[in-house]
Design a protein around this motif. Structure first.
Motif, mmCIF file in Angstrom:
data_model
loop_
_atom_site.group_PDB
_atom_site.id
_atom_site.type_symbol
_atom_site.label_atom_id
_atom_site.label_comp_id
_atom_site.label_asym_id
_atom_site.label_seq_id
_atom_site.Cartn_x
_atom_site.Cartn_y
_atom_site.Cartn_z
ATOM 1 N N LEU A 318 0.819 -1.078 -0.117
ATOM 2 C CA LEU A 318 -0.046 0.089 0.192
ATOM 3 C C LEU A 318 0.964 1.092 -0.032
ATOM 4 O O LEU A 318 1.759 1.232 0.565
ATOM 5 C CB LEU A 318 -1.011 -0.101 1.297
ATOM 6 C CG LEU A 318 -1.723 1.277 1.285
ATOM 7 C CD1 LEU A 318 -2.822 1.413 0.417
ATOM 8 C CD2 LEU A 318 -2.505 1.233 3.004
ATOM 9 N N ASN A 319 0.653 2.275 -0.727
ATOM 10 C CA ASN A 319 1.224 3.626 -0.810
ATOM 11 C C ASN A 319 0.184 4.500 -0.436
ATOM 12 O O ASN A 319 -1.154 4.556 -0.788
ATOM 13 C CB ASN A 319 1.969 3.885 -2.394
ATOM 14 C CG ASN A 319 2.757 2.733 -2.836
ATOM 15 O OD1 ASN A 319 3.804 2.851 -2.461
ATOM 16 N ND2 ASN A 319 2.341 1.671 -3.365
ATOM 17 N N LEU A 320 0.336 5.574 0.197
ATOM 18 C CA LEU A 320 -0.211 6.847 0.395
ATOM 19 C C LEU A 320 0.467 8.049 0.269
ATOM 20 O O LEU A 320 1.591 8.175 0.572
ATOM 21 C CB LEU A 320 -0.738 6.720 2.072
ATOM 22 C CG LEU A 320 -1.517 5.610 2.642
ATOM 23 C CD1 LEU A 320 -1.599 5.813 3.979
ATOM 24 C CD2 LEU A 320 -2.721 5.374 2.015
ATOM 25 N N SER A 321 -0.094 8.944 -0.613
ATOM 26 C CA SER A 321 0.454 10.168 -0.770
ATOM 27 C C SER A 321 -0.737 11.077 -1.078
ATOM 28 O O SER A 321 -1.483 11.402 -0.226
ATOM 29 C CB SER A 321 1.241 10.154 -2.052
ATOM 30 O OG SER A 321 1.910 11.226 -2.386
ATOM 31 N N ALA A 322 -0.814 11.659 -1.862
ATOM 32 C CA ALA A 322 -1.865 12.822 -2.264
ATOM 33 C C ALA A 322 -3.130 11.901 -2.250
ATOM 34 O O ALA A 322 -4.345 12.159 -1.552
ATOM 35 C CB ALA A 322 -1.977 13.550 -3.549
ATOM 36 N N GLY A 323 -3.058 10.659 -2.731
ATOM 37 C CA GLY A 323 -4.223 9.479 -2.641
ATOM 38 C C GLY A 323 -3.463 8.361 -2.292
ATOM 39 O O GLY A 323 -2.544 8.287 -1.867
ATOM 40 N N TYR A 325 -3.011 4.149 -3.217
ATOM 41 C CA TYR A 325 -2.895 3.198 -4.467
ATOM 42 C C TYR A 325 -2.105 2.056 -4.060
ATOM 43 O O TYR A 325 -1.236 2.181 -3.107
ATOM 44 C CB TYR A 325 -2.276 3.882 -5.571
ATOM 45 C CG TYR A 325 -1.090 4.515 -5.398
ATOM 46 C CD1 TYR A 325 0.264 3.996 -5.705
ATOM 47 C CD2 TYR A 325 -0.927 5.832 -4.829
ATOM 48 C CE1 TYR A 325 1.377 4.557 -5.646
ATOM 49 C CE2 TYR A 325 0.400 6.615 -4.424
ATOM 50 C CZ TYR A 325 1.422 6.010 -4.923
ATOM 51 O OH TYR A 325 2.850 6.414 -4.716
ATOM 52 N N MET A 326 -2.357 0.900 -4.848
ATOM 53 C CA MET A 326 -1.817 -0.480 -4.525
ATOM 54 C C MET A 326 -0.621 -0.416 -5.179
ATOM 55 O O MET A 326 -0.096 0.521 -6.182
ATOM 56 C CB MET A 326 -2.484 -1.689 -4.951
ATOM 57 C CG MET A 326 -3.939 -1.483 -4.199
ATOM 58 S SD MET A 326 -3.899 -1.609 -2.451
ATOM 59 C CE MET A 326 -3.319 -3.227 -2.032
ATOM 60 N N SER A 330 -0.685 3.893 -9.940
ATOM 61 C CA SER A 330 -0.006 5.242 -10.001
ATOM 62 C C SER A 330 -0.891 6.126 -8.749
ATOM 63 O O SER A 330 -1.915 5.715 -8.647
ATOM 64 C CB SER A 330 0.094 6.169 -11.272
ATOM 65 O OG SER A 330 1.018 5.265 -12.043
ATOM 66 N N ASP A 331 -0.320 7.278 -8.296
ATOM 67 C CA ASP A 331 -1.169 7.938 -7.251
ATOM 68 C C ASP A 331 -2.202 8.693 -7.995
ATOM 69 O O ASP A 331 -1.981 9.527 -8.958
ATOM 70 C CB ASP A 331 -0.096 9.091 -6.643
ATOM 71 C CG ASP A 331 -0.810 9.742 -5.711
ATOM 72 O OD1 ASP A 331 -1.901 9.730 -5.408
ATOM 73 O OD2 ASP A 331 -0.057 10.653 -5.187
ATOM 74 N N PRO A 332 -3.432 8.373 -7.690
ATOM 75 C CA PRO A 332 -4.727 8.907 -8.437
ATOM 76 C C PRO A 332 -5.016 10.440 -8.139
ATOM 77 O O PRO A 332 -6.141 11.000 -8.288
ATOM 78 C CB PRO A 332 -5.776 8.024 -8.105
ATOM 79 C CG PRO A 332 -5.321 7.526 -6.809
ATOM 80 C CD PRO A 332 -3.751 7.438 -6.482
ATOM 81 N N GLY A 333 -4.390 10.911 -7.059
ATOM 82 C CA GLY A 333 -4.697 12.378 -6.664
ATOM 83 C C GLY A 333 -5.429 12.231 -5.485
ATOM 84 O O GLY A 333 -6.128 11.241 -5.108
ATOM 85 N N PHE A 337 -8.606 6.364 -5.050
ATOM 86 C CA PHE A 337 -7.679 5.185 -4.604
ATOM 87 C C PHE A 337 -7.655 4.363 -5.788
ATOM 88 O O PHE A 337 -8.807 4.240 -6.554
ATOM 89 C CB PHE A 337 -8.570 4.574 -3.575
ATOM 90 C CG PHE A 337 -7.657 3.367 -2.958
ATOM 91 C CD1 PHE A 337 -6.912 3.585 -1.932
ATOM 92 C CD2 PHE A 337 -7.704 2.178 -3.490
ATOM 93 C CE1 PHE A 337 -6.114 2.608 -1.313
ATOM 94 C CE2 PHE A 337 -6.979 0.969 -2.982
ATOM 95 C CZ PHE A 337 -6.011 1.316 -1.940
ATOM 96 N N ALA A 338 -6.469 3.748 -6.124
ATOM 97 C CA ALA A 338 -6.367 3.151 -7.210
ATOM 98 C C ALA A 338 -6.059 1.623 -7.130
ATOM 99 O O ALA A 338 -5.064 1.576 -6.367
ATOM 100 C CB ALA A 338 -5.249 3.846 -8.222
#
Length: 573
Positions: A318-323, A325-326, A330-333, A337-338
């Motif tokens: 799991l990645n957490l940034s602006a949005g 995503y697995m 890529s970061d969906p904003g 969640f992607a």
């Protein structure tokens, strides 16, 4: 010391080859020999002495005493070795104490202690340009207990103002001087009232080999910071606790990367969850990373990564940034969640709940109508009627005959009378005036009486008098309340003249009134010496007084007599 080959302190004179008052000076010159013979070490804060504490009048006195318990003197000096004030010079300077040396923490000075909370005072010795100064501080941050740095001290002042933790206090102000940690004093239960030194320390420890120069956990209070410069292993559960009763955030756990040259993609910290595998190997089963993806001031960005071990490999899940995503996406904003797919109980949700590329026109329309429907009638269990006609719908919904009736009448009613609470009367027959009874059935009443009346007087507009009491003649006032009057006047009369038969004159003028009441009186000419009388036909005639009197005979009575000006009453002779 029990070994006969090891000289005692009196052999110092023999070592120096002298027996005079310059013993202290020679100690510094021959320190290596003394250390070897007596087992003393420059790791000791005080050589030949120790720390004592006493309380009096709510003040604390910290003193250095010789081993005998007396104040240092020329015959029993105390040595304090302190590093060179020049940090680049590694030599030591030994200061000899030959007189009473103490520091008073005055009444009212808290030193930063908290009520009824354990604390530790560190006792320091400063080399203030060759003058020894005794100092003390309540230290709750172990980074400051570093003899390899210069330190300043604030004058205690003697007026109860030494109140700050992490601040050294001495008998006089000191700026950037070399110092030595001489020992510490613990109050294991603290003081009930900080600043009121009502009890001495529970522990006094002079520095020496094996004595740690760190703040103990028991001396740390909430808000304090403990610094550890080496790796540590905790074998018991650890708790970070806050007793803040307000809305502030706490407790806090901070992983701080104090980089002098921060750069994009710096790993800021990692929490590792580790354990053994079946081969007794240390294995990372999961971890949490934080990265600084952009360190530009004002536009900083970060990324957090969660990993978990699967199939023997610790992989990003799991990645957490602006949005969010697995891994592999890529970061969906922000707010999105992607993921490659979403699965529910083994079934990909994308085919059930997510818009596919083959979705029809309904996927992009705001409303639907009859023309959008295709297939069998929507079943009742799916929220429909299960029919395409009203009659079929009523049947499918198992509705009774009323559902198909155009009107409802008495014949459709079955059961008890409809209660007042449900909008009915609660009765099957009623006559006379209807009387409500709260939620009970309405009843009929043949009469109404005073007891049925409630509220203000019935107004004239509603058929009442608008008053609760009346006396005298009643006077109407339009729609206002009727009033009572003790008199009646011309303004109260309206209509034809009141007839003589009803007690009036039957006229609205004096002449007509006279004609209606006294006959012909008003028609007779008035003359002096005349009198009025009634003839046999009932008419009023004017006669002379003599004739009237003669006609009256012996009958006596008053007569009307005109004296030439007005009619008057004349008594008979």
């Amino acid at each position: 010391m029990a070994d006969s080959n090891t000289p005692n302190i009196t052999l110092v004179q023999q070592v120096n080859g002298e027996n005079d008052s310059t013993w202290g000076d020679k100690v510094d010159a021959n320190f290596g020999k003394i250390d070897k013979w007596l087992g003393l070490s420059l790791r000791d804060g005080i050589i030949g002495g120790h720390l004592v504490a006493s309380v009096n009048a709510s003040a604390l006195t910290i003193a250095i005493k010789a081993q005998s318990g007396n104040d240092p003197s020329s015959t029993e000096p105390v040595i304090v070795p302190i590093r060179n004030a020049t940090l680049a010079t590694g030599s030591l300077t030994s200061i000899e104490l030959t007189a009473a040396t103490s520091l008073v923490i005055s009444s009212g000075s808290t030193m930063g202690a908290t009520a009824s909370t354990a604390f530790r005072l560190w006792v320091l010795g400063f080399n203030d340009g060759g003058t020894f100064r005794l100092g003390a501080l309540l230290e709750n941050s172990s980074t400051n207990l570093d003899e390899g740095a210069l330190r300043s001290a604030t004058a205690e002042g003697g007026s109860g103002g030494a109140d700050s933790a992490n601040t050294a206090y001495a008998g006089a102000g000191i700026t950037s001087k070399a110092f030595r940690i001489l020992g510490y004093m613990d109050w294991s239960s603290g003081l009930g009232t900080p600043g009121t030194w009502s009890a001495g320390p529970t522990t006094i420890q002079s520095m020496g080999p094996g004595v740690a120069k760190q703040v103990p956990a028991s001396a740390l209070t909430e808000g304090d910071v403990a610094y550890v410069g080496t790796a540590n292993i905790f074998t018991a559960d650890q708790t970070i606790q806050s007793s803040d009763a307000g809305s502030g955030v706490g407790p806090l756990l901070t992983l701080h990367r104090n980089s002098a040259s921060p750069a994009d993609a710096d790993t800021l910290g990692r929490i590792i969850f580790s354990g053994k595998n079946s081969a007794a190997e240390d294995t990372t089963y999961g971890s949490i990373y934080a990265f600084a993806t952009d360190v530009t001031d004002g536009t900083e960005d970060a990324r957090m990564i969660f990993t978990a071990r699967s199939g023997g490999t610790n992989s990003i899940c799991l990645n957490l940034s602006a949005g969010g995503y697995m891994n592999g996406e890529s970061d969906p904003g922000a707010g999105n969640f992607a993921a490659a797919s979403f699965v529910e109980n083994g079934t990909a949700l994308s085919s059930k709940y997510f818009l596919a590329s083959s979705a029809g026109s309904l996927a992009t329309t705001d409303t639907i109508n009859n023309s959008d429907w295709s297939g069998t009638d929507l079943a009742v269990e799916n929220g429909g009627t299960g029919a395409s006609t009203p009659a079929g719908a009523r049947s499918a919904l198992e509705l009774g005959s009323l559902a198909t009736a155009s009107t409802v009448n008495n014949g459709n009613w079955s059961g008890t009378d409809l209660a007042v609470a449900n909008g009915g009367t609660g009765a099957s027959s009623l006559s006379g005036l209807l009387r409500g009874n709260g939620t009970s059935a309405i009843t009929g009443s043949a009469t109404i009486n005073n007891g049925d009346w409630s509220g203000t007087d019935l107004s004239v507009a509603n058929g009442g008098t608008g008053a609760s009491t009346l006396s005298g003649l009643l006077r109407g006032n339009g729609t206002s309340a009727i009033t009572g009057s003790s008199t009646i006047n011309n303004d109260d009369w309206s209509g034809a003249d009141l007839a003589v038969a009803n007690g009036g004159t039957g006229a609205s003028t004096a002449q007509d009134a006279a004609n209606n009441t006294v006959g012909q009186v008003a028609t007779q000419a008035s003359a002096a010496g005349s009198a009025l009388g009634v003839d046999g036909s009932g008419n009023v005639k004017k006669y002379s007084v003599a004739n009237v009197l003669a006609a009256m005979g012996t009958t006596k009575g008053n007569i009307l007599y005109h004296n030439g000006t007005a009619w008057t009453v004349l008594a008979p002779p």
